[in-house]
Design a protein around this motif. Structure first.
Motif, mmCIF file in Angstrom:
data_model
loop_
_atom_site.group_PDB
_atom_site.id
_atom_site.type_symbol
_atom_site.label_atom_id
_atom_site.label_comp_id
_atom_site.label_asym_id
_atom_site.label_seq_id
_atom_site.Cartn_x
_atom_site.Cartn_y
_atom_site.Cartn_z
ATOM 1 N N MET A 1 0.862 -1.284 -0.076
ATOM 2 C CA MET A 1 0.166 0.072 0.028
ATOM 3 C C MET A 1 0.852 1.262 0.076
ATOM 4 S SD MET A 1 -2.986 0.483 -0.051
ATOM 5 C CE MET A 1 -4.029 2.140 -0.208
ATOM 6 N N ASP A 2 1.900 1.068 0.878
ATOM 7 C CA ASP A 2 3.016 2.395 0.706
ATOM 8 C C ASP A 2 3.431 2.723 -0.401
ATOM 9 O OD1 ASP A 2 2.495 1.972 3.365
ATOM 10 O OD2 ASP A 2 4.285 1.309 4.183
ATOM 11 N N VAL A 3 3.621 1.576 -1.449
ATOM 12 C CA VAL A 3 4.364 1.830 -2.504
ATOM 13 C C VAL A 3 3.628 2.998 -3.358
ATOM 14 C CG1 VAL A 3 2.635 0.079 -3.732
ATOM 15 C CG2 VAL A 3 5.155 0.623 -4.713
ATOM 16 N N LEU A 4 2.393 3.300 -3.237
ATOM 17 C CA LEU A 4 1.932 4.571 -3.875
ATOM 18 C C LEU A 4 2.157 5.753 -3.312
ATOM 19 C CD1 LEU A 4 0.015 5.810 -6.217
ATOM 20 C CD2 LEU A 4 -1.837 5.660 -4.647
ATOM 21 N N THR A 5 1.974 5.817 -1.738
ATOM 22 C CA THR A 5 2.430 7.222 -1.154
ATOM 23 C C THR A 5 3.754 7.388 -1.321
ATOM 24 O OG1 THR A 5 1.950 5.637 0.830
ATOM 25 C CG2 THR A 5 0.450 7.367 0.122
ATOM 26 N N ASP A 6 4.596 6.477 -0.980
ATOM 27 C CA ASP A 6 6.035 6.661 -1.009
ATOM 28 C C ASP A 6 6.682 7.412 -2.249
ATOM 29 O OD1 ASP A 6 6.041 5.607 1.530
ATOM 30 O OD2 ASP A 6 6.977 4.013 1.249
ATOM 31 N N ASN A 7 5.961 6.589 -3.444
ATOM 32 C CA ASN A 7 6.859 6.830 -4.673
ATOM 33 C C ASN A 7 5.732 7.662 -5.683
ATOM 34 O OD1 ASN A 7 9.217 5.210 -4.496
ATOM 35 N ND2 ASN A 7 7.629 4.003 -3.752
ATOM 36 N N PHE A 8 4.781 8.484 -4.751
ATOM 37 C CA PHE A 8 3.805 9.272 -5.502
ATOM 38 C C PHE A 8 4.403 9.966 -6.820
ATOM 39 C CE2 PHE A 8 0.579 12.202 -6.773
ATOM 40 C CZ PHE A 8 -0.387 11.601 -6.743
ATOM 41 N N SER A 9 5.595 10.713 -6.935
ATOM 42 C CA SER A 9 6.166 11.600 -7.927
ATOM 43 C C SER A 9 6.343 10.581 -8.923
ATOM 44 C CB SER A 9 7.381 12.541 -7.260
ATOM 45 O OG SER A 9 8.299 11.585 -7.075
ATOM 46 N N LEU A 10 7.032 9.473 -8.549
ATOM 47 C CA LEU A 10 7.618 8.585 -9.746
ATOM 48 C C LEU A 10 6.330 7.800 -10.444
ATOM 49 C CD1 LEU A 10 9.875 7.032 -10.724
ATOM 50 C CD2 LEU A 10 9.200 5.337 -9.300
ATOM 51 N N TYR A 11 5.186 7.620 -9.909
ATOM 52 C CA TYR A 11 3.931 7.343 -10.342
ATOM 53 C C TYR A 11 3.366 8.458 -11.260
ATOM 54 C CZ TYR A 11 2.700 2.579 -8.657
ATOM 55 O OH TYR A 11 2.724 1.464 -8.214
ATOM 56 N N ALA A 12 3.275 9.779 -10.766
ATOM 57 C CA ALA A 12 2.778 10.724 -11.436
ATOM 58 C C ALA A 12 3.495 10.902 -12.631
ATOM 59 C CB ALA A 12 2.798 11.920 -10.475
ATOM 60 N N GLU A 13 4.841 10.937 -12.484
ATOM 61 C CA GLU A 13 5.715 11.363 -13.645
ATOM 62 C C GLU A 13 5.267 10.323 -14.832
ATOM 63 O OE1 GLU A 13 10.323 11.323 -14.496
ATOM 64 O OE2 GLU A 13 9.701 11.894 -12.476
ATOM 65 N N GLY A 14 5.464 9.003 -14.313
ATOM 66 C CA GLY A 14 4.957 7.794 -15.409
ATOM 67 C C GLY A 14 3.415 8.109 -15.915
#
Ligand SMILES: Nc1ncnc2c1ncn2[C@@H]1O[C@H](COP(=O)(O)OP(=O)(O)O)[C@@H](O)[C@H]1O
Ligand SMILES: [Mg+2]
Lengths: 214, 248
Positions: free
Chosen positions: A1-14
């Motif tokens: 679950m943390d994977v999204l919150t921790d890496n939000f900017s990476l996800y957002a960029e993708g």
């Protein structure tokens, strides 16, 4: 679950990378698809031939192969562009073949008498197509064009393999960082869903608005 | 027949659909202001003849000239020629997605480059003339067949054509609607329009036509004044044909 919150900017960029690829490639595919569909129904034999070759070649080439051809081929001819632009060219051209065929099947649902009446009044081929035939074809082509663009959004994932920033590619970084692969992919899937559902919603609105038979 | 001031001339025109020889050595001259009725059995090539005159169908050999000009190849010249040749189809072919007014105005704006309000004004005049001024804002599907065909006539007239071609304009109509269309055509004939009319309406042929051309198997077999033709057909084909259509 943390994977999204921790890496939000990476996800957002993708995510934004995929949106960008989808939007630009869709525009290219629609313009080229429209042009090729006009060619395929044109009274000039050579134009019809160009349209047919375009569709046959692009529709029957695996998209990955087309990416290789564009990314490795065009630079050989001195055309050096950012990878994202190459990806848009590959995706746009590939999808234009499907758009072309969707438009052409829509054009074929319009009775031939409509075009004949327009031509008999002295309207040119282009005028006949744009003011008489396509407006009547429009409502029948909304659903297939929508499906084609959804397929495009998903096909854009291939660009990740060619180091273009996009959503699917984020999994590599995340799995290297040791995150749970399942959750990584769940969030990636959610990202694609947002994009594809947005496209469906857009086309549903178009269909409601213009899809009414007179 | 000698024609004083020819507007349309077909010389040795031949047309094939694959193996089928649909038009065989057609020679036909239509004079300015003349009304020529084309009659003949189904499949004899009447529609094809009409369609070759504005080159909706191409021909294999022979020449067609309109007002002294040979028919141009595909392109701008051909479009310009078609604007001068009005055509009315059996199935009306009104633009289904446009109102009656927009149907009549469209080509005036696109082809004749008229301003929209000027085109609309002309359209309303013509709709008035065919008795449909009150229907201007409806869509074709909301009109009866007879009304649709009258709109189609107005649409063709809006281009100020030199000649009007009618391909069985009343064949798709219910009997009670045939007359309203024929009356518009009669009026057009009285106003001096050059007309080529494919029809089996003998009343119209007798009262409006200068000549009747009888076609069978892709040939023009007779070309005579209406009374002569109907009362004294010369060929067996024409006698046979007339005996069939006169029965009902
Ligand atoms: N597009 C076409 N392709 C092939 N054959 C056709 C086509 N149009 C008409 N024909 C044939 O040509 C012949 C003449 O047709 P047509 O001109 O429509 O006759 P008419 O109007 O006198 O009934 C018919 O035998 C018809 O079947
Ligand atoms: Mg016919």
């Amino acid at each position: 679950m943390d994977v999204l919150t921790d890496n939000f900017s990476l996800y957002a960029e993708g995510f934004l990378g995929t949106v960008r690829l989808t939007v630009y490639s869709s525009l290219l595919a629609l313009v080229l698809g429209f042009l090729m569909a006009s060619f395929r129904v044109a009274p000039v034999g050579s134009l019809r031939a160009i349209g047919t070759v375009w569709v046959t070649v692009l529709r029957n080439t695996p998209l990955t192969l087309l990416f290789f051809a564009v990314l490795l081929g065009l630079p050989r001819f001195g055309l050096v562009l950012p990878f994202t632009v190459f990806a848009v060219i590959a995706l746009g051209c590939y999808t234009s073949a499907f758009i072309c065929e969707a438009l052409r099947s829509g054009i074929n649902t319009v009775p031939t008498g409509q075009g004949e009446a327009a031509r008999s009044l002295g309207m040119s081929f282009g005028q006949t197509l744009t003011s008489v035939v396509l407006p009547q074809a429009f409502r029948t082509v909304i659903p297939p064009v929508g499906s084609t663009l959804i397929a495009l959004a998903k096909n854009s994932a291939i660009a990740g393999a060619f180091s273009v920033t996009e959503l699917l590619g984020t999994y590599k970084t995340l799995s290297e960082l040791g995150y749970n692969i399942i959750w990584t992919f769940v969030w990636i899937a959610v990202g694609y869903l947002i994009i594809t559902l947005t496209i469906s919603a857009l086309f549903n609105v178009l269909e409601k608005r213009y899809g009414v038979a007179r | 027949m000698a024609v004083v001031d020819p507007l349309i001339e077909l010389r040795d025109v031949n047309k094939f659909y694959g193996q089928l020889h649909v038009l065989q050595d057609i020679n036909l001259t239509i004079g300015r202001g003349e009304v020529v009725v084309v009659i003949g059995p189904s499949g004899s090539g009447k529609s094809t003849l009409c369609r070759t005159v504005n080159r909706l169908e191409s021909i294999e050999s022979g020449t067609i000239t309109i007002d002294g000009q040979p028919l141009p190849e595909e392109g701008k010249g051909l479009a310009a020629l078609r604007a001068d040749v009005g055509m009315v189809f059996q199935s009306f072919n009104l633009f289904a997605h446009k109102t009656v007014l927009a149907n009549v105005s469209l080509a005036q704006i696109k082809v004749r480059r008229r301003k929209k309000d000027e085109a609309d004004r002309r359209s309303r005049e013509l709709l008035e003339r065919v008795g449909l001024a009150s229907q201007a804002d409806k869509y074709p599907a909301q009109l009866s067949g007879g009304q649709q065909q009258r709109v189609a006539i107005a649409r063709a007239l809006a281009m100020d054509p030199k000649v009007m071609l009618f391909d069985e304009p009343t064949s798709a109509l219910d009997p009670e609607m045939i007359n309203e269309v024929l009356e518009v055509m009669q009026q057009l004939a009285r106003d001096g329009m050059t007309m080529v009319v494919v029809t089996h309406e003998m009343g119209f042929a007798r009262s409006a036509a200068n000549r009747v051309v009888f076609m069978a198997d892709g040939r023009c077999i007779e070309d005579r004044a209406p009374e002569d033709f109907f009362n004294h057909p010369e060929s067996d084909r024409a006698k046979d044909f007339l005996s069939k259509i006169l029965k009902h």
